[in-house]
Design a protein around this motif. Structure first.
Motif, PDB file in Angstrom:
ATOM      1  N   MET A  14       0.344  -0.907  -0.205  1.00 20.46           N
ATOM      2  CA  MET A  14       0.075  -0.287  -0.330  1.00 20.46           C
ATOM      3  C   MET A  14       0.893   1.247  -0.034  1.00 20.46           C
ATOM      4  SD  MET A  14      -2.834   0.568   2.552  1.00 20.46           S
ATOM      5  CE  MET A  14      -2.325   1.700   3.517  1.00 20.46           C
ATOM      6  N   THR A  15       0.345   2.142  -1.061  1.00 25.64           N
ATOM      7  CA  THR A  15       1.266   3.051  -0.693  1.00 25.64           C
ATOM      8  C   THR A  15       0.640   4.370   0.281  1.00 25.64           C
ATOM      9  OG1 THR A  15       1.588   3.218  -3.072  1.00 25.64           O
ATOM     10  CG2 THR A  15       1.369   5.203  -1.745  1.00 25.64           C
ATOM     11  N   ALA A  16       1.300   4.303   1.288  1.00 27.96           N
ATOM     12  CA  ALA A  16       0.576   4.806   2.495  1.00 27.96           C
ATOM     13  C   ALA A  16       1.041   6.114   2.734  1.00 27.96           C
ATOM     14  CB  ALA A  16       1.308   4.408   3.790  1.00 27.96           C
ATOM     15  N   PRO A  17      -0.283   7.030   2.905  1.00 31.21           N
ATOM     16  CA  PRO A  17      -0.126   8.619   3.541  1.00 31.21           C
ATOM     17  C   PRO A  17       1.748   8.625   4.108  1.00 31.21           C
ATOM     18  CG  PRO A  17      -1.538   8.279   3.212  1.00 31.21           C
ATOM     19  CD  PRO A  17      -0.801   6.768   3.488  1.00 31.21           C
ATOM     20  N   THR A  38      -1.329   4.441  12.709  1.00 34.58           N
ATOM     21  CA  THR A  38      -1.332   3.349  12.982  1.00 34.58           C
ATOM     22  C   THR A  38      -2.488   2.237  12.396  1.00 34.58           C
ATOM     23  OG1 THR A  38       0.030   2.840  14.442  1.00 34.58           O
ATOM     24  CG2 THR A  38      -0.757   0.718  13.709  1.00 34.58           C
ATOM     25  N   ALA A  39      -3.215   3.284  12.904  1.00 35.27           N
ATOM     26  CA  ALA A  39      -5.126   2.893  12.516  1.00 35.27           C
ATOM     27  C   ALA A  39      -5.176   3.458  10.519  1.00 35.27           C
ATOM     28  CB  ALA A  39      -6.271   3.302  13.495  1.00 35.27           C
ATOM     29  N   LEU A  40      -5.203   4.372  10.523  1.00 32.62           N
ATOM     30  CA  LEU A  40      -5.089   4.818   8.924  1.00 32.62           C
ATOM     31  C   LEU A  40      -4.440   4.653   8.582  1.00 32.62           C
ATOM     32  CD1 LEU A  40      -7.093   8.517   9.922  1.00 32.62           C
ATOM     33  CD2 LEU A  40      -7.785   6.610   9.348  1.00 32.62           C
ATOM     34  N   GLY A  41      -3.316   3.945   8.964  1.00 38.16           N
ATOM     35  CA  GLY A  41      -2.503   3.217   7.775  1.00 38.16           C
ATOM     36  C   GLY A  41      -0.912   4.512   7.345  1.00 38.16           C
ATOM     37  N   ASP A  90       2.014   6.561   7.077  1.00 38.19           N
ATOM     38  CA  ASP A  90       3.376   6.490   8.080  1.00 38.19           C
ATOM     39  C   ASP A  90       3.852   7.495   7.859  1.00 38.19           C
ATOM     40  OD1 ASP A  90       3.643   3.883   7.149  1.00 38.19           O
ATOM     41  OD2 ASP A  90       4.890   4.108   5.474  1.00 38.19           O
ATOM     42  N   ARG A  92       8.888   4.104  13.774  1.00 44.82           N
ATOM     43  CA  ARG A  92       9.685   3.563  12.224  1.00 44.82           C
ATOM     44  C   ARG A  92      10.467   4.272  11.860  1.00 44.82           C
ATOM     45  NH1 ARG A  92       9.113   0.121   7.137  1.00 44.82           N
ATOM     46  NH2 ARG A  92      10.307  -1.353   7.148  1.00 44.82           N
ATOM     47  N   ARG A 110       0.347  -5.341  14.542  1.00 45.20           N
ATOM     48  CA  ARG A 110       0.175  -4.530  14.486  1.00 45.20           C
ATOM     49  C   ARG A 110      -0.603  -3.345  14.897  1.00 45.20           C
ATOM     50  NH1 ARG A 110       0.679  -1.295   9.126  1.00 45.20           N
ATOM     51  NH2 ARG A 110      -1.125   0.952   9.345  1.00 45.20           N
ATOM     52  N   ALA A 121      10.616  -7.174   6.200  1.00 44.10           N
ATOM     53  CA  ALA A 121      10.879  -5.408   6.219  1.00 44.10           C
ATOM     54  C   ALA A 121       9.809  -4.770   6.250  1.00 44.10           C
ATOM     55  CB  ALA A 121      12.146  -5.213   5.929  1.00 44.10           C
ATOM     56  N   ASP A 122       9.063  -4.713   5.576  1.00 47.04           N
ATOM     57  CA  ASP A 122       8.134  -3.448   5.220  1.00 47.04           C
ATOM     58  C   ASP A 122       7.208  -4.307   5.224  1.00 47.04           C
ATOM     59  OD1 ASP A 122       7.316  -1.382   4.062  1.00 47.04           O
ATOM     60  OD2 ASP A 122       7.113  -1.656   2.405  1.00 47.04           O
ATOM     61  N   ALA A 128       6.079  -4.263  11.304  1.00 46.55           N
ATOM     62  CA  ALA A 128       7.260  -3.437  11.035  1.00 46.55           C
ATOM     63  C   ALA A 128       7.308  -2.629  10.606  1.00 46.55           C
ATOM     64  CB  ALA A 128       8.402  -4.779   9.870  1.00 46.55           C
ATOM     65  N   ARG A 129       6.232  -2.048   9.704  1.00 45.04           N
ATOM     66  CA  ARG A 129       6.157  -0.628   9.421  1.00 45.04           C
ATOM     67  C   ARG A 129       5.829   0.479  10.609  1.00 45.04           C
ATOM     68  NH1 ARG A 129       3.852  -0.400   3.381  1.00 45.04           N
ATOM     69  NH2 ARG A 129       3.358   1.838   3.969  1.00 45.04           N
ATOM     70  N   GLU A 159      -6.269   0.567  -4.724  1.00 41.71           N
ATOM     71  CA  GLU A 159      -5.741   1.329  -3.080  1.00 41.71           C
ATOM     72  C   GLU A 159      -6.734   1.929  -1.919  1.00 41.71           C
ATOM     73  OE1 GLU A 159      -2.932   1.150  -2.564  1.00 41.71           O
ATOM     74  OE2 GLU A 159      -1.494   1.333  -4.584  1.00 41.71           O
ATOM     75  N   THR A 166      -6.397   2.883   0.183  1.00 39.63           N
ATOM     76  CA  THR A 166      -6.297   4.879   0.420  1.00 39.63           C
ATOM     77  C   THR A 166      -7.290   5.417  -0.422  1.00 39.63           C
ATOM     78  OG1 THR A 166      -4.278   4.541  -0.859  1.00 39.63           O
ATOM     79  CG2 THR A 166      -4.322   4.903   1.751  1.00 39.63           C
ATOM     80  N   HIS A 187      -9.974   1.647  10.687  1.00 44.24           N
ATOM     81  CA  HIS A 187      -8.262   0.211  10.634  1.00 44.24           C
ATOM     82  C   HIS A 187      -7.211  -0.017   9.193  1.00 44.24           C
ATOM     83  CE1 HIS A 187      -9.297   1.266  14.785  1.00 44.24           C
ATOM     84  NE2 HIS A 187     -10.281   0.808  15.131  1.00 44.24           N
ATOM     85  N   LEU A 188      -6.804   0.503   9.167  1.00 43.66           N
ATOM     86  CA  LEU A 188      -6.001  -0.348   8.089  1.00 43.66           C
ATOM     87  C   LEU A 188      -5.121  -0.905   8.324  1.00 43.66           C
ATOM     88  CD1 LEU A 188      -6.445   2.797   4.951  1.00 43.66           C
ATOM     89  CD2 LEU A 188      -8.252   0.722   5.562  1.00 43.66           C
ATOM     90  N   GLY A 197      -2.397  -1.181   6.139  1.00 43.60           N
ATOM     91  CA  GLY A 197      -0.687  -1.426   5.385  1.00 43.60           C
ATOM     92  C   GLY A 197      -0.049  -2.426   4.482  1.00 43.60           C
ATOM     93  N   LYS A 198      -0.520  -2.798   4.062  1.00 42.46           N
ATOM     94  CA  LYS A 198      -0.829  -3.822   3.933  1.00 42.46           C
ATOM     95  C   LYS A 198      -0.822  -4.169   1.787  1.00 42.46           C
ATOM     96  CE  LYS A 198      -2.210  -7.944   6.110  1.00 42.46           C
ATOM     97  NZ  LYS A 198      -3.575  -9.580   6.265  1.00 42.46           N
ATOM     98  N   GLU A 199      -0.194  -4.779   0.990  1.00 42.30           N
ATOM     99  CA  GLU A 199      -0.248  -4.743  -0.306  1.00 42.30           C
ATOM    100  C   GLU A 199      -1.800  -5.344  -0.711  1.00 42.30           C
ATOM    101  OE1 GLU A 199       1.648  -3.207  -2.509  1.00 42.30           O
ATOM    102  OE2 GLU A 199       3.693  -2.928  -1.059  1.00 42.30           O
TER     103      GLU A 199
END
Lengths: 391, 391
Positions: free
Chosen positions: A1-4, A23-26, A28, A45, B16, B36-37, B41-42, B330, B332, B348-349, B351-353
């Protein structure tokens, strides 16, 4: 996921408490921290050790390994160069430089608020001691003298009855130190805080007006909503805060600290604006456990120009009590005691080394009965400080 | 502050979602992640890339840079060597190996639960196809065949009417693959889940019994508390879960998935235990927004042997809806739409592909009216998946 990516200047507890919401909203989070083991750096991180006046540090937090979507702040001490570096790389800053100015400089703030018709205490700039003598004469011999810049948590604020009490501040001002202003010492009924968030696109949401209690110039206890608040005072407080937010083009969370005053019975103001903070604020920590949307989540949503969340409460009363360092021992020693004594108390620790007077954590209790909730919050905070509490 | 360190094996969304709770309580989280991603870990400062079967990776997550206070897990696929490495360095594991066994191996679980008198569906081990033929004959020609080990989210579970539907599982079992068992296909009214936490010192707290709805073997929606739950069924469900927790010496969070069955009118059981999970579980995600203490905070408190928090709800109804990958785009992109449509929805996201069928996030809505809350949660989840929702 391309996180903001949200870049945050400052690595204290305010940046730290943005992390769970991110974390909740994804999202970074990337923080610029003074120390690698700071409060926020321990729980994210990605952090950059440095200061906002270092161009290299700013470049890193803004762009490495990929560009941030927005730059924001957990304190007001942001030099113009930091904004310039963000402009250089095309990262918007929220709040913007033209808004944050009014949280950085109390003289600019008083001028602007006066211009907007927002009720403030009587005030004047103090180019020299003579001006303070005159102000004291006109205000019953007492005044609150403040440094225009650099103060926080009661620092840079003194209640004085004589020019000699701030001699060294005048001396400093003459050699490039912060300018000074004097404000009337307001005979307030109590202190209130209005917390709101505003997006760049204009959406604005206020939480219920809270009552704050200060001790030695530091926020000690917050009760939300403010008990026995008259509809007139509530409306005035919300109107003043909204005027500030829109008039100053504030983006992100704004805390407006106010005095509730007895009023003159002739339609004069019932609230006077004391201070502004353009970031999550101690008066809003109760929202983590007591509101549908916390101030930290809302700040991230606001600065990313995402739709704002509900500011409704999740229970009738929330009371937040700060835990300041008393040098008695590790907070973790008190943790089991607190959790055992009150399974409903929400404990928040900031992961800081203990130092006397330092904000180390807070406790919030949410519930039906105000007295019970207040007693429990105060007892939990006392237990965390290592004090013995009856019952 | 010397923070407690919790080492977690697994870097998915369950690890997470421990991070925000760790931040609040001043706990340092260190995760062993496959990539790592990864999801966890994010959002944590400290992670080790590796697998629990690698001794070096286990040593790192257990001891570097300083010893963990406890080792815990976000999944059941933990080899004996991982427990051995923890024993080597004196770090306690919660749940312990002797408890986790029953979440790892469904034959061991069925044997033990039967021994404890916990109501279960009829079941039998399947040493070969002949045993399945017999079980099918005795159970109306239908059975649920499971691999004893290695299953999750509907994998390793098949409803069969003929031995030929699991030919390759029998073949695999003969050459060292997981053993098989058969269970009666229960004519259930609905599925329930009891979530609880238990400390090493024995304290145990249950959240209200929730109703779970599965789709294709994967948890889809959870309603808490379970609507129209009879006091008898509630008591049976809680008693069964408590018997499991105490009988198996479970520490940390335990989720007991159950079938509510019509009952035989003659005092027979009204609930039958289906599956166990000894960790935070999808059926408990609603507790983040809907309970005073979330399952993630409670798990950390439990494994550190800290006093447990209140499991009371913060509103009458909570509904959680999962968001699975549909390959549409996405998440997002849908975020702004969801937040705009429902300011009270808690998103709640993870952060995964995006990958089809993968759990990418969830939404919880808490409120007064069950139908409204359910509609809002389902609409928010649909919007996050990129679907168009009326109204």
């Amino acid at each position: 996921m391309t996180a903001p990516v949200v870049a945050v200047v400052g690595g204290g507890q305010l940046a730290r408490m943005m992390a769970p919401a991110a974390t909740a909203l994804g999202i970074d989070l990337r923080v610029l921290t003074e120390t690698a083991d700071g409060s926020a750096a321990r729980v994210v991180r990605s952090s950059v050790v440095g200061l906002p006046r270092d161009d290299g540090s700013m470049a890193a937090v803004l762009t490495e390994p990929r560009s941030a979507d927005v730059l924001t702040f957990e304190h007001e001490h942001i030099p113009a160069t930091a904004f310039a570096r963000a402009r250089d790389v095309g990262v918007p800053a929220h709040p913007a430089e033209h808004a944050l100015l009014y949280a950085q400089d109390k003289i600019e703030m008083r001028r602007r608020l006066t211009g907007l018709g927002v009720p403030c205490p009587d005030w004047t700039e103090l180019p020299g001691p003579g001006a303070l003598e005159g102000f004291l004469r006109d205000h019953g011999g007492v005044a609150v003298v403040k440094t225009a810049r650099g103060g926080y948590d009661g620092k840079g604020v003194r209640v004085v009855r004589s020019v000699t009490e701030v001699t060294e501040w005048f001396a400093a001002a003459r050699i490039g130190g912060p300018a000074l202003l004097a404000e009337a010492k307001v005979p307030f009924v109590r202190e209130l805080a209005v917390l709101l968030a505003r997006r760049p696109s204009g959406e604005l949401r206020c939480w219920p007006v809270a009552q704050t209690v200060q001790a030695d110039g530091v926020c000690s206890v917050v009760v939300a909503p403010a008990p026995d608040l008259s509809p007139e005072v509530e409306a005035e407080a919300l109107r003043a805060a909204r005027t500030v937010a829109e008039g100053l083009d504030v983006t992100g969370v704004l805390a407006v600290e106010m005095f509730e005053v007895p009023g003159d019975g002739a339609g004069g103001p019932r609230v006077l604006v004391n201070e502004l903070a353009m970031r999550p604020h101690n008066s809003g920590h109760w929202t983590i456990d007591g509101a549908v949307t916390s101030q930290f989540e809302q700040h991230l949503r606001a600065v990313l120009d995402l739709p704002l969340g509900s500011t409704e409460t999740v229970g009738p009363w929330s009371v937040m009590a700060n835990v300041l360092g008393s040098g008695l021992g590790e907070l973790t020693d008190g943790l089991a005691t607190v959790l055992s004594a009150d399974p409903g108390a929400k404990v928040h620790l900031y992961g800081k080394e203990i130092r006397s007077g330092r904000k180390l954590g807070h406790v919030t209790v949410v519930g039906e009965d105000l007295h019970d909730v207040r007693d429990r919050a105060l007892a939990a905070a006392a237990r965390l400080r290592g004090e013995t509490v009856d019952g």
